[in-house]
Design a protein around this motif. Structure first.
Motif, PDB file in Angstrom:
ATOM      1  N   LEU A 180      29.481  57.607  41.685  1.00 54.07           N
ATOM      2  CA  LEU A 180      29.535  58.995  41.212  1.00 54.07           C
ATOM      3  C   LEU A 180      28.355  59.341  40.317  1.00 54.07           C
ATOM      4  CD1 LEU A 180      33.335  59.529  40.465  1.00 54.07           C
ATOM      5  CD2 LEU A 180      32.073  59.734  42.619  1.00 54.07           C
ATOM      6  N   LYS A 181      27.565  58.335  39.953  1.00 55.52           N
ATOM      7  CA  LYS A 181      26.364  58.553  39.152  1.00 55.52           C
ATOM      8  C   LYS A 181      25.150  58.264  40.035  1.00 55.52           C
ATOM      9  CE  LYS A 181      27.369  59.301  34.639  1.00 55.52           C
ATOM     10  NZ  LYS A 181      26.698  60.253  33.748  1.00 55.52           N
ATOM     11  N   ARG A 182      24.508  59.319  40.495  1.00 56.25           N
ATOM     12  CA  ARG A 182      23.332  59.160  41.352  1.00 56.25           C
ATOM     13  C   ARG A 182      22.168  59.928  40.747  1.00 56.25           C
ATOM     14  NH1 ARG A 182      22.614  60.614  45.972  1.00 56.25           N
ATOM     15  NH2 ARG A 182      21.993  58.767  47.147  1.00 56.25           N
ATOM     16  N   LYS A 183      20.983  59.434  40.988  1.00 59.13           N
ATOM     17  CA  LYS A 183      19.766  60.049  40.455  1.00 59.13           C
ATOM     18  C   LYS A 183      18.992  60.686  41.610  1.00 59.13           C
ATOM     19  CE  LYS A 183      15.658  58.985  37.687  1.00 59.13           C
ATOM     20  NZ  LYS A 183      16.022  59.850  36.552  1.00 59.13           N
ATOM     21  N   PRO A 184      18.788  62.000  41.592  1.00 59.98           N
ATOM     22  CA  PRO A 184      17.972  62.610  42.655  1.00 59.98           C
ATOM     23  C   PRO A 184      16.598  61.956  42.710  1.00 59.98           C
ATOM     24  CG  PRO A 184      19.041  64.287  41.303  1.00 59.98           C
ATOM     25  CD  PRO A 184      19.272  62.978  40.613  1.00 59.98           C
ATOM     26  N   ASN A 185      16.128  61.702  43.922  1.00 55.78           N
ATOM     27  CA  ASN A 185      14.860  61.001  44.065  1.00 55.78           C
ATOM     28  C   ASN A 185      13.705  61.996  44.069  1.00 55.78           C
ATOM     29  OD1 ASN A 185      12.815  59.229  44.510  1.00 55.78           O
ATOM     30  ND2 ASN A 185      13.738  58.230  46.288  1.00 55.78           N
ATOM     31  N   HIS A 186      13.090  62.159  42.886  1.00 57.36           N
ATOM     32  CA  HIS A 186      11.927  63.022  42.765  1.00 57.36           C
ATOM     33  C   HIS A 186      10.633  62.223  42.778  1.00 57.36           C
ATOM     34  CE1 HIS A 186      14.704  66.204  41.984  1.00 57.36           C
ATOM     35  NE2 HIS A 186      15.093  65.705  40.824  1.00 57.36           N
ATOM     36  N   PHE A 187      10.722  60.927  43.008  1.00 58.05           N
ATOM     37  CA  PHE A 187       9.545  60.087  42.930  1.00 58.05           C
ATOM     38  C   PHE A 187       8.771  60.142  44.244  1.00 58.05           C
ATOM     39  CE2 PHE A 187      12.669  57.632  40.190  1.00 58.05           C
ATOM     40  CZ  PHE A 187      12.247  58.250  39.024  1.00 58.05           C
ATOM     41  N   VAL A 188       7.471  60.355  44.136  1.00 57.97           N
ATOM     42  CA  VAL A 188       6.631  60.488  45.319  1.00 57.97           C
ATOM     43  C   VAL A 188       6.378  59.128  45.961  1.00 57.97           C
ATOM     44  CG1 VAL A 188       4.355  61.189  46.161  1.00 57.97           C
ATOM     45  CG2 VAL A 188       5.525  62.554  44.404  1.00 57.97           C
ATOM     46  N   ASP A 189       6.174  58.123  45.134  1.00 57.76           N
ATOM     47  CA  ASP A 189       5.805  56.805  45.637  1.00 57.76           C
ATOM     48  C   ASP A 189       6.842  55.782  45.195  1.00 57.76           C
ATOM     49  OD1 ASP A 189       4.430  54.657  46.692  1.00 57.76           O
ATOM     50  OD2 ASP A 189       3.142  54.414  44.926  1.00 57.76           O
ATOM     51  N   ASP A 190       8.013  55.827  45.815  1.00 56.65           N
ATOM     52  CA  ASP A 190       9.094  54.903  45.457  1.00 56.65           C
ATOM     53  C   ASP A 190       9.075  53.753  46.447  1.00 56.65           C
ATOM     54  OD1 ASP A 190      11.420  53.613  44.688  1.00 56.65           O
ATOM     55  OD2 ASP A 190      12.387  55.492  44.128  1.00 56.65           O
ATOM     56  N   LEU A 216      37.935  51.625  37.891  1.00 58.48           N
ATOM     57  CA  LEU A 216      37.581  52.191  36.578  1.00 58.48           C
ATOM     58  C   LEU A 216      36.090  52.053  36.292  1.00 58.48           C
ATOM     59  CD1 LEU A 216      40.658  50.937  34.516  1.00 58.48           C
ATOM     60  CD2 LEU A 216      40.276  53.202  35.492  1.00 58.48           C
ATOM     61  N   GLN A 217      35.276  52.194  37.329  1.00 55.57           N
ATOM     62  CA  GLN A 217      33.845  51.971  37.187  1.00 55.57           C
ATOM     63  C   GLN A 217      33.058  53.211  36.778  1.00 55.57           C
ATOM     64  OE1 GLN A 217      35.721  52.166  40.015  1.00 55.57           O
ATOM     65  NE2 GLN A 217      34.453  51.773  41.832  1.00 55.57           N
ATOM     66  N   HIS A 218      33.715  54.370  36.668  1.00 51.40           N
ATOM     67  CA  HIS A 218      32.943  55.591  36.443  1.00 51.40           C
ATOM     68  C   HIS A 218      32.645  55.841  34.972  1.00 51.40           C
ATOM     69  CE1 HIS A 218      31.229  59.467  36.827  1.00 51.40           C
ATOM     70  NE2 HIS A 218      32.289  60.150  36.464  1.00 51.40           N
ATOM     71  N   ARG A 219      33.660  55.904  34.149  1.00 51.19           N
ATOM     72  CA  ARG A 219      33.459  56.217  32.738  1.00 51.19           C
ATOM     73  C   ARG A 219      34.748  55.875  31.997  1.00 51.19           C
ATOM     74  NH1 ARG A 219      33.675  62.867  32.570  1.00 51.19           N
ATOM     75  NH2 ARG A 219      35.776  63.092  33.415  1.00 51.19           N
ATOM     76  N   THR A 220      34.912  56.404  30.783  1.00 52.58           N
ATOM     77  CA  THR A 220      36.148  56.162  30.050  1.00 52.58           C
ATOM     78  C   THR A 220      37.241  57.120  30.529  1.00 52.58           C
ATOM     79  OG1 THR A 220      35.515  57.700  28.287  1.00 52.58           O
ATOM     80  CG2 THR A 220      34.864  55.395  28.031  1.00 52.58           C
ATOM     81  N   LYS A 236      30.359  46.564  48.984  1.00 54.71           N
ATOM     82  CA  LYS A 236      31.272  46.533  50.128  1.00 54.71           C
ATOM     83  C   LYS A 236      32.684  46.104  49.711  1.00 54.71           C
ATOM     84  CE  LYS A 236      27.604  45.520  53.459  1.00 54.71           C
ATOM     85  NZ  LYS A 236      26.988  44.491  54.335  1.00 54.71           N
ATOM     86  N   THR A 237      32.797  45.411  48.571  1.00 56.16           N
ATOM     87  CA  THR A 237      34.118  44.962  48.110  1.00 56.16           C
ATOM     88  C   THR A 237      34.764  45.936  47.133  1.00 56.16           C
ATOM     89  OG1 THR A 237      33.382  43.742  46.125  1.00 56.16           O
ATOM     90  CG2 THR A 237      33.211  42.609  48.244  1.00 56.16           C
ATOM     91  N   SER A 238      34.040  46.989  46.742  1.00 55.91           N
ATOM     92  CA  SER A 238      34.552  47.882  45.695  1.00 55.91           C
ATOM     93  C   SER A 238      35.647  48.795  46.216  1.00 55.91           C
ATOM     94  CB  SER A 238      33.413  48.711  45.091  1.00 55.91           C
ATOM     95  OG  SER A 238      32.839  49.557  46.061  1.00 55.91           O
ATOM     96  N   VAL A 239      36.497  49.229  45.304  1.00 58.18           N
ATOM     97  CA  VAL A 239      37.559  50.172  45.648  1.00 58.18           C
ATOM     98  C   VAL A 239      37.103  51.571  45.246  1.00 58.18           C
ATOM     99  CG1 VAL A 239      39.324  48.411  45.331  1.00 58.18           C
ATOM    100  CG2 VAL A 239      38.745  49.927  43.413  1.00 58.18           C
ATOM    101  N   PRO A 240      37.750  52.615  45.780  1.00 60.93           N
ATOM    102  CA  PRO A 240      37.341  53.977  45.413  1.00 60.93           C
ATOM    103  C   PRO A 240      37.457  54.225  43.914  1.00 60.93           C
ATOM    104  CG  PRO A 240      38.751  54.009  47.354  1.00 60.93           C
ATOM    105  CD  PRO A 240      38.785  52.608  46.827  1.00 60.93           C
ATOM    106  N   VAL A 241      36.567  55.058  43.402  1.00 67.57           N
ATOM    107  CA  VAL A 241      36.580  55.405  41.987  1.00 67.57           C
ATOM    108  C   VAL A 241      37.826  56.223  41.673  1.00 67.57           C
ATOM    109  CG1 VAL A 241      35.383  56.644  40.159  1.00 67.57           C
ATOM    110  CG2 VAL A 241      34.074  55.411  41.907  1.00 67.57           C
ATOM    111  N   GLN A 297      43.547  62.984  31.474  1.00 66.25           N
ATOM    112  CA  GLN A 297      43.483  62.491  32.847  1.00 66.25           C
ATOM    113  C   GLN A 297      44.754  61.732  33.210  1.00 66.25           C
ATOM    114  OE1 GLN A 297      39.647  60.297  33.124  1.00 66.25           O
ATOM    115  NE2 GLN A 297      39.465  61.351  35.083  1.00 66.25           N
ATOM    116  N   PRO A 298      45.353  62.020  34.356  1.00 67.89           N
ATOM    117  CA  PRO A 298      46.496  61.225  34.829  1.00 67.89           C
ATOM    118  C   PRO A 298      45.996  59.913  35.429  1.00 67.89           C
ATOM    119  CG  PRO A 298      45.994  62.931  36.422  1.00 67.89           C
ATOM    120  CD  PRO A 298      45.056  63.149  35.261  1.00 67.89           C
ATOM    121  N   LEU A 299      45.607  59.000  34.551  1.00 65.60           N
ATOM    122  CA  LEU A 299      44.918  57.788  34.968  1.00 65.60           C
ATOM    123  C   LEU A 299      45.207  56.672  33.980  1.00 65.60           C
ATOM    124  CD1 LEU A 299      42.773  56.335  36.750  1.00 65.60           C
ATOM    125  CD2 LEU A 299      41.020  57.333  35.266  1.00 65.60           C
TER     126      LEU A 299
END
Length: 499
Positions: A373-383, A86-90, A471-476, A95-97
């Motif tokens: 499921l929450k990722r930020k596109p990397n637009h940073f030039v100097d990360d 249940l790590q994604h959102r409410t 590594k210990t997390s379960v699928p969302v 939802q069948p959840l």
């Protein structure tokens, strides 16, 4: 710095003055901001909460999740949201959840110790199957609603073309019977009725999960009118403040009934928010961010414990030890004399001695979230950490270890939002230039200075820790909504299990 406590059985003693099975009352506020209680300096009037906190132990270094469902799942299971899926959102209404059925939750463990278990208020852990419902998860009785929100007076929930009642006593829909009655008052009356009828020889667990202060903004005018002078520049903030004060009055009434019934002397009361206040109206200042953000305003929560059973030397103290929402499960089970054997591996710790005896916390770190499921596109030039191989820094995640807190990926709103009564504008951060942020939240609790470029050693160590947890997390768990089957029109006009 990043040493982990490996003990799992957690058999720290439960130091009490009286019974080995105290009555346990857990009051959960919804979206209450850090600075929305009087004892944190608010103009909002919370005299009953303030008095209870001043007679007990204020938890000053206490963390929740950033949203309702994940936080409630951690309370009920003692397990991080990454370990329940249940790590994604409410949970959305169609939802069948639900909180996985194979999780043993708090009321079930307390029933094993002979407790009468009652729930009043907001569930928000899923309802698509009968097995998901509170009455089938260890609660003897349930009076409240299943979803995230609803009308405070008419107890219905609408989304698009769908509309239905969401107010029950056990399995019976009672929304029409209570139409026009404000939910905070209804829930307080129900809790007081449960207490007044309770046999004091039987240990009581009462989970009072208020709807307040969640949207929509609704309150009887007499509460909002208190703030006509105190908050002259925002009608919405006045309504919000009135909702808090109404809830405070309800808390006071519940405690008065505990005292009148003779239960109070053998009771432990926990008060907590589920996450930070909403950005536009809730008061998290001077903390940064709010609900749904990874900054302190979203995850550092208002909480206290009060009880006549606490030793006198700790009453009225502020506890600065590191505590988390998952700690309530093992703490309350052990307080009730129960055992933790047979449960899935817990992420929480029995912290009763930390609360009641001022011993050091059993934890040095808290995983705040990992959401692939929450990722930020990397637009940073100097990360500077773009090539790290210990963890995907574009993924939403946060961890606190000791004094340090690391955030990666999408952070949520990072502004310092001032309540309307302050009369000055909110502060907004400079544009972000990299995907990793590092804060010393002891020296800088308001997260003004990012150390990520200055302390690569700490960043590396904390990225390793997040990678370990990942590594210990379960699928969302995030199934698509089943609109045609969940339509309340197919279920007598009420939001109901549909499978």
């Amino acid at each position: 710095m990043v040493g982990e406590i490996h003990s799992f059985l957690l058999v720290a003693s439960c130091t009490l003055v009286s019974s080995s099975r105290p009555h346990i009352i857990f009051i959960l506020a919804d979206d209450l901001g850090w600075s929305d209680v009087g004892y944190h300096g608010s103009v909002i009037k919370t005299p009953h909460i303030d008095a209870l906190a001043s007679e007990g132990v204020k938890l000053d270094n206490y963390y929740t999740s950033l949203l309702c469902t994940p936080s409630r799942s951690q309370l009920m299971t003692g397990r991080y949201e990454i370990h329940t899926g249940l790590q994604h959102r409410t949970i959305d209404m169609m939802q069948p959840l639900c909180l996985p059925i194979d999780e043993t939750i708090l009321p079930q463990k307390l029933k094993d110790r002979g407790y009468a278990t009652h729930m009043v208020g907001k569930w928000h852990l899923g309802f698509y199957r009968q097995e998901c419902l509170p009455n089938n998860r260890g609660f003897d009785t349930f009076m409240g609603f299943y979803q995230a929100m609803g009308d405070y007076y008419y107890h219905n929930v609408s989304t698009g073309k769908f509309n239905g009642w969401d107010f029950r006593r056990d399995n019976d829909v009672i929304a029409e019977r209570y139409a026009g009655q404000y939910s905070t008052h209804v829930f307080a009356d129900e809790a007081r009725d449960i207490i007044s009828k309770h046999n004091p020889d039987v240990p009581l667990f009462l989970f009072l999960s208020f709807q307040a202060i969640h949207f929509p903004l609704q309150v009887p005018s007499r509460y909002a009118d208190i703030y006509n002078t105190l908050i002259p520049n925002s009608a919405d903030r006045r309504t919000y403040a009135g909702m808090v004060t109404c809830m405070d009055e309800a808390v006071g009434g519940v405690v008065a009934t505990l005292k009148h019934s003779g239960l109070w002397e053998n009771s432990v009361l926990v008060f907590s928010t589920d996450n930070g206040g909403i950005h536009s109206l809730g008061g998290n200042w001077p903390l940064r961010g709010g609900k749904a953000s990874l900054y302190e305003g979203g995850v550092r929560g208002v909480a206290f414990v009060t009880s006549p059973l606490l030793p006198s030397r700790v009453r009225g103290t502020i506890n600065k030890e590191l505590l988390h929402m998952t700690d309530w499960f093992p703490t309350l089970v052990r307080l009730a004399g129960g055992h933790l054997m047979g449960n899935k591996r817990l992420d929480g710790y029995n912290q009763w001695d930390t609360i009641s005896q001022e011993t050091p916390s059993l934890r040095n770190e808290i995983l705040l979230t990992i959401n692939p499921l929450k990722r930020k596109p990397n637009h940073f030039v100097d990360d500077p950490y773009a090539d790290t191989d210990s963890f995907d820094i574009l993924m939403r995640a946060a961890i606190r270890v000791g004094d340090w807190k690391l955030i990666t990926g999408p952070t949520g709103n990072g502004s310092w939002v001032t309540p309307a009564e302050f009369g000055f504008n909110s502060l907004h951060p400079e544009e972000r230039t990299h995907s990793v942020e590092l804060y010393n939240v002891i020296a800088d609790p308001n997260e003004r200075h990012d150390y990520s470029r200055d302390r690569p050693d700490i960043v590396g160590a904390l990225l390793d820790r997040i990678g370990h947890y990942y590594k210990t997390s379960v699928p969302v768990l995030n199934p698509p909504q089943e609109v045609t089957r969940a339509d309340p029109a197919l279920h007598g006009g009420a939001w109901s299990p549909w499978r």
